[in-house]
Design a protein around this motif. Structure first.
Motif, PDB file in Angstrom:
ATOM      1  N   GLN A 237     -82.504   5.056 -86.662  1.00 55.73           N
ATOM      2  CA  GLN A 237     -81.205   4.732 -86.067  1.00 55.73           C
ATOM      3  C   GLN A 237     -81.313   4.827 -84.554  1.00 55.73           C
ATOM      4  O   GLN A 237     -81.665   5.883 -84.014  1.00 55.73           O
ATOM      5  N   VAL A 238     -81.013   3.749 -83.884  1.00 59.45           N
ATOM      6  CA  VAL A 238     -81.088   3.743 -82.431  1.00 59.45           C
ATOM      7  C   VAL A 238     -79.751   3.290 -81.871  1.00 59.45           C
ATOM      8  O   VAL A 238     -79.192   2.274 -82.305  1.00 59.45           O
ATOM      9  N   PHE A 239     -79.236   4.083 -80.922  1.00 59.94           N
ATOM     10  CA  PHE A 239     -78.005   3.666 -80.254  1.00 59.94           C
ATOM     11  C   PHE A 239     -78.399   2.633 -79.214  1.00 59.94           C
ATOM     12  O   PHE A 239     -78.970   2.958 -78.173  1.00 59.94           O
ATOM     13  N   THR A 240     -78.099   1.380 -79.502  1.00 65.40           N
ATOM     14  CA  THR A 240     -78.703   0.242 -78.805  1.00 65.40           C
ATOM     15  C   THR A 240     -78.445   0.283 -77.307  1.00 65.40           C
ATOM     16  O   THR A 240     -79.355  -0.013 -76.514  1.00 65.40           O
ATOM     17  N   ARG A 241     -77.247   0.664 -76.887  1.00 63.68           N
ATOM     18  CA  ARG A 241     -76.950   0.631 -75.450  1.00 63.68           C
ATOM     19  C   ARG A 241     -77.594   1.788 -74.689  1.00 63.68           C
ATOM     20  O   ARG A 241     -77.596   1.785 -73.453  1.00 63.68           O
TER      21      ARG A 241
ATOM     22  N   LEU B 113     -84.329   8.744 -89.176  1.00 59.83           N
ATOM     23  CA  LEU B 113     -84.615   9.441 -87.929  1.00 59.83           C
ATOM     24  C   LEU B 113     -83.688   8.876 -86.859  1.00 59.83           C
ATOM     25  O   LEU B 113     -83.543   7.658 -86.744  1.00 59.83           O
ATOM     26  N   TYR B 114     -83.068   9.762 -86.072  1.00 62.67           N
ATOM     27  CA  TYR B 114     -82.192   9.320 -84.980  1.00 62.67           C
ATOM     28  C   TYR B 114     -83.002   9.310 -83.687  1.00 62.67           C
ATOM     29  O   TYR B 114     -83.695  10.279 -83.374  1.00 62.67           O
ATOM     30  N   PHE B 115     -82.898   8.245 -82.923  1.00 62.34           N
ATOM     31  CA  PHE B 115     -83.737   8.090 -81.744  1.00 62.34           C
ATOM     32  C   PHE B 115     -83.618   9.321 -80.838  1.00 62.34           C
ATOM     33  O   PHE B 115     -82.539   9.851 -80.614  1.00 62.34           O
ATOM     34  N   GLY B 116     -84.735   9.771 -80.340  1.00 63.19           N
ATOM     35  CA  GLY B 116     -84.781  10.970 -79.517  1.00 63.19           C
ATOM     36  C   GLY B 116     -85.029  12.244 -80.302  1.00 63.19           C
ATOM     37  O   GLY B 116     -85.460  13.247 -79.732  1.00 63.19           O
ATOM     38  N   GLN B 117     -84.770  12.222 -81.603  1.00 59.04           N
ATOM     39  CA  GLN B 117     -85.035  13.394 -82.445  1.00 59.04           C
ATOM     40  C   GLN B 117     -86.501  13.767 -82.397  1.00 59.04           C
ATOM     41  O   GLN B 117     -86.858  14.957 -82.375  1.00 59.04           O
ATOM     42  N   GLU B 118     -87.355  12.754 -82.369  1.00 57.78           N
ATOM     43  CA  GLU B 118     -88.801  12.986 -82.433  1.00 57.78           C
ATOM     44  C   GLU B 118     -89.368  13.583 -81.157  1.00 57.78           C
ATOM     45  O   GLU B 118     -90.539  14.002 -81.129  1.00 57.78           O
ATOM     46  N   VAL B 119     -88.569  13.653 -80.078  1.00 61.19           N
ATOM     47  CA  VAL B 119     -89.016  14.319 -78.848  1.00 61.19           C
ATOM     48  C   VAL B 119     -88.100  15.481 -78.468  1.00 61.19           C
ATOM     49  O   VAL B 119     -88.163  15.998 -77.360  1.00 61.19           O
ATOM     50  N   GLY B 120     -87.245  15.897 -79.399  1.00 63.48           N
ATOM     51  CA  GLY B 120     -86.441  17.100 -79.190  1.00 63.48           C
ATOM     52  C   GLY B 120     -85.234  16.921 -78.303  1.00 63.48           C
ATOM     53  O   GLY B 120     -84.801  17.876 -77.624  1.00 63.48           O
ATOM     54  N   GLU B 121     -84.627  15.734 -78.294  1.00 61.20           N
ATOM     55  CA  GLU B 121     -83.436  15.481 -77.476  1.00 61.20           C
ATOM     56  C   GLU B 121     -82.313  16.447 -77.849  1.00 61.20           C
ATOM     57  O   GLU B 121     -81.931  16.538 -79.014  1.00 61.20           O
TER      58      GLU B 121
END
Length: 618
Positions: free
Chosen positions: A37-41, A443-451
């Protein structure tokens, strides 16, 4: 009615109990899905200003074209199979696009400056913020669909059937398609073919603000005057029937009418009782000669429009607020056009799961209130792994349909102080969430780098990356590295975290065992293994050609040491004899030994804090 429903559920459960072996054989031929899942903007925005309530010029915005070939290659290599581009349909925004024939939106009826993606303003267009050239915004999105497909991934977007923006304005409708509400009788609260519910004789009033809230943070705007022109007032998206909804209501949206009368009775045909056992074609055929409410047809046509453009599936927002019969009509129509469509729904009531899967023909539902919530409590230190086996047992007949996640746009970031404050604490939970069933992983974008979602963007509070305002996403931006998409600015810890996710997810998409059988061995070890505590969880997965033993420690400190036992019934099912067998951890390559004595297996385990092993029998 309750007796009929209970009987239908009983039939569904009986049918499910008779199916698992046949279904399991089919699943073993499939690939485990990973939805990103990526928040496109936000994805491609390199601006690090992060001013509260900032304009698009001040804080920047990501574009469709920021999903370059390099970016998509890296996401594919992460293990992603499906890209969920969140916020694509044109929703209400506070930005002047009148030069492109788009009307301005009123800050009094919009949350944030960039607006909620769940207040869609025009279903036949895309958000102009996301285009380099707003006049060609749909062409730019079509190009993104093609790029995504070129790199071997599917495309998902949102459809929000329960509600639309308070100021819906379909300026791009195909020929012959009337706008929502165009033929409504606004003199009555309800009519079966009205698209909205009305409050005759009353005008809409903007909610009373709380905590000194002011639209746009108090900035002056020609439309920001505490009023919004809507006469008669409509019901609000979350079901409020007040002309002045509350501040915490979904006041930026209006509820869609699906033929549900205000007293809760229905103006549409019911499915026959045995249709929970019928396939999509039978459902499609059933509806062909039925009269259905106008809103059903409008949303079916919207879904088919995007399907024709190449979108491979949809995430349906708040699906349980829309009747299951509509979903039978809608989803069977989509599957008739694309049998491989990926249909994911937000449903939170476990008592509705089987109806929305079997009758509503959803492929997948969120597994939030059982698996996610339980894992969250364990990660936070006040939950026990002893609660996990019952969840999988209770969902056994529908486990493949229950999508797993640890983050999404509605949930707090794992690394936020409000969740656990440490992204590493999500690692054992991610192993369990990914490997415990045949269901897709999200997976939510940024989760994989600990946002951590720490920015104060404007509307709402932090801990969740803002979906309402223009903002940067710092940890993700460090991976993006000004468009290089190589992780060049990540810290060593962030690189290690992303490497863990990549190892886990890429393995999950290739493993036949993860699409095969499951048995928990946690309960056996709790009863029979000294030193095996309630912060460890263990289970086995297997297929005809692969056998896995998976153990995770949720303890943030102190190592765990014990002799993990594999029960005799598992050893027998695997066809193993007494002796020693080599095990290799598929995550990092370490070796161990499974010793079988008198038909019972044992493995000497030494687990570091938050460590997991996915041992593959060699």
């Amino acid at each position: 009615m309750k007796k009929l429903l209970s009987f239908a559920l009983m039939l569904a459960l009986l049918w499910a109990c008779q199916q698992p072996k046949q279904e399991q054989v089919a699943l073993q031929t499939e690939q485990k899905a990973v939805v990103y899942q990526v928040f496109t903007r936000l994805f491609g925005n390199t601006n690090t200003n992060n001013k509260t309530w900032a304009t698009i010029e001040e804080n920047g915005v990501g574009k469709f074209n920021d999903f370059t070939d390099k970016a998509l290659i890296e996401l594919k290599d992460l293990g992603v199979t499906h890209m969920w581009y969140t916020g694509v349909p044109h929703h209400a925004v506070i930005n002047n696009y009148t030069a492109y024939g788009i009307s301005n939106d009123d800050p009094d009826a919009v949350k944030g400056r960039a607006g909620s993606p769940y207040a869609v303003k025009d279903y036949y267009q895309v958000n102009p913020d996301l285009a380099d050239d707003p006049d060609k915004r749909l062409d730019e999105f079509k190009a993104l669909i093609e790029r995504t497909h070129k790199h071997g991934m599917k495309v998902l977007i949102d459809i929000v059937p329960n509600h639309v923006a308070r100021h819906y304005e379909g300026k791009n409708n195909p020929e012959g398609v009337l706008d929502f509400g165009a033929t409504d009788d606004t003199s009555v609260e309800y009519a079966a073919n009205n698209n909205f519910y009305y409050i005759p004789g009353e005008t809409f009033k903007v909610p009373a603000a709380e905590n000194n809230y002011q639209p746009l943070g108090g900035e002056k705007h020609p439309l920001s005057d505490g009023q919004f022109d809507e006469n008669p007032a409509k019901w609000t998206g979350n079901g409020s029937r007040l002309a002045q909804p509350g501040f915490h209501d979904w006041y930026e949206t209006v509820k869609i009418n699906y033929g549900v009368r205000p007293d809760g009775t229905f103006d549409f045909p019911f499915l026959p009782e045995d249709y929970d056992q019928m396939d999509e074609k039978a459902h499609f055929d059933f509806w062909q000669d039925k009269q259905v409410p106008d809103s059903w047809i409008k949303f079916r046509d919207i879904a088919l429009y995007w399907t024709k453009l190449g979108v491979d599936g949809f995430r349906f927002d708040m699906a349980e607020m829309v009747p299951v019969e509509f979903w039978s009509f809608m989803n069977s129509s989509i599957k008739n056009a694309n049998p491989d469509a990926f249909l994911l729904a937000e449903v939170y009531n476990p008592s509705l799961y089987r109806d929305y899967i079997h009758k509503g023909k959803m492929d997948y539902l969120y597994d939030k209130v059982e698996l996610y919530d339980t894992l969250k409590h364990i990660m936070q230190g006040h939950g026990l792994t002893d609660n996990l086996p019952a969840i999988q047992e209770g969902l056994k007949d529908i486990e493949h349909h229950m999508l797993h996640f640890l983050e999404n746009h509605d949930e707090q970031r794992i690394a936020s102080p409000e969740f656990v404050g440490d992204a590493d604490k999500g690692m054992p939970a991610m192993v369990v969430s990914t490997c415990i069933s045949t269901a897709p992983t999200m997976l939510y974008f940024g989760q994989e780098v600990g946002e951590p979602g720490a920015e104060d963007a404007g509307f709402g509070s932090n801990s969740r990356t803002s979906i309402f305002d223009y903002i940067g996403v710092p940890h993700h931006q460090r991976w993006m590295n000004n468009g290089a998409f190589d992780g060049g600015q990540l810290s060593d810890d962030e690189k290690a975290l992303r490497d863990f996710y990549k190892r886990l997810l890429t393995f999950s998409t290739k493993s036949t065992a993860l699409m095969g059988e499951y048995e928990e061995i946690h309960s056996f070890n709790r009863a029979n293994t000294e030193g095996y505590g309630d912060k460890v969880f263990s289970f086995v997965r297997w297929s005809g050609d692969e056998k896995l033993i998976i153990t995770s420690s949720f303890k943030p400190a102190d190592a765990e040491a014990f002799s993990l036992k594999v029960p005799a019934e598992i050893i027998k099912k695997w066809g193993l004899k007494d002796g020693s067998y080599q095990l290799t951890d598929v995550l990092y390559g370490s070796n161990n030994t499974l010793k079988i004595n008198n038909g019972v297996g044992s493995i000497k385990m030494s687990l570091q804090p938050l460590e997991s092993f996915i041992y593959q029998l060699q």
